[in-house]
Design an enzyme around this catalytic site. Sequence first.
Site, PDB file in Angstrom:
ATOM      1  N   GLY A   1       0.761  -1.295  -0.039  1.00 60.17           N
ATOM      2  CA  GLY A   1       0.176  -0.027  -0.102  1.00 60.17           C
ATOM      3  C   GLY A   1       0.835   1.347   0.129  1.00 60.17           C
ATOM      4  N   HIS A   2       2.171   1.173   0.350  1.00 63.82           N
ATOM      5  CA  HIS A   2       2.946   2.338   0.813  1.00 63.82           C
ATOM      6  C   HIS A   2       4.288   1.937  -0.012  1.00 63.82           C
ATOM      7  CE1 HIS A   2       5.246   5.403   2.583  1.00 63.82           C
ATOM      8  NE2 HIS A   2       4.138   5.910   2.945  1.00 63.82           N
TER       9      HIS A   2
END
Lengths: 93, 157
Positions: free
Chosen positions: B37-38
């Site tokens: 996600g990052h």
Amino acid sequence: MSSTFETIANIIAETCDIPRDSITPESHAINDLGIDSLDFLDIAFAIDKAFGIKLPLEQWTQEVSDGKATTDQYFVLKNLAARIDELVAAKGA
Amino acid sequence: MRLEYFQLIDRVVDINISERRISCEATVPSVSTVFEGHFPGFPLMPGVLLVEAMAQTSGWLVSSINQFKRMSFLASVKEAKLRTFVLPGYVLNIESKLVHDGSGYAVLDAKVKNNGKQVCDATITLRVMEFPNQELAGEMLKMAARVGLTPEMALNG
């Protein structure tokens, strides 16, 4: 040289963004100025540095919790200034 | 780093109680769901986790100074600067120095380096208090042993 009260009032004004002229010797740091425990850590750090002492916050908190002292004794600024003067004197003794 | 457990320090490299400083090492994992996600297509160590790594390093130092009889909790982070990207696989050196030992709190200057280059730094304030329960006190000793920190090191470091 500024007085102890002047020094701590300036620290509080700068640390907590409180107008300096609203801070008086009769002000209660918590009840009147709305300073919370986290902000008071910053104030204690600045006071410790400015005066070369170690404010005994844990001891004071315990005394208040145990009913042996009132918050006024430590957090009304003229009283806080007196406690600081005592600590400075004890350090120099 | 065990990102999923929020345990960000792999090992204590050096600790010097008299000089009030500590040095730890942590390797950013190559693979983690965090990086999904990052960010998708550009995995990047989140800055908040770097700050947490500095806080945990600082906490190990304060715990050692207090001989594991008190617990440190993160209270504030000031002047945090995230200077460069930190990527999966980086080996980080995390250093912290106690600048003030207050009553019930401690202030430390911490920084993270990769290959000698400073990647982030911050001033960390920790609340220092009694353990809220004995379970945590015991678990902290186990965690300390996992990162190579023993009460003996705390006494002799």
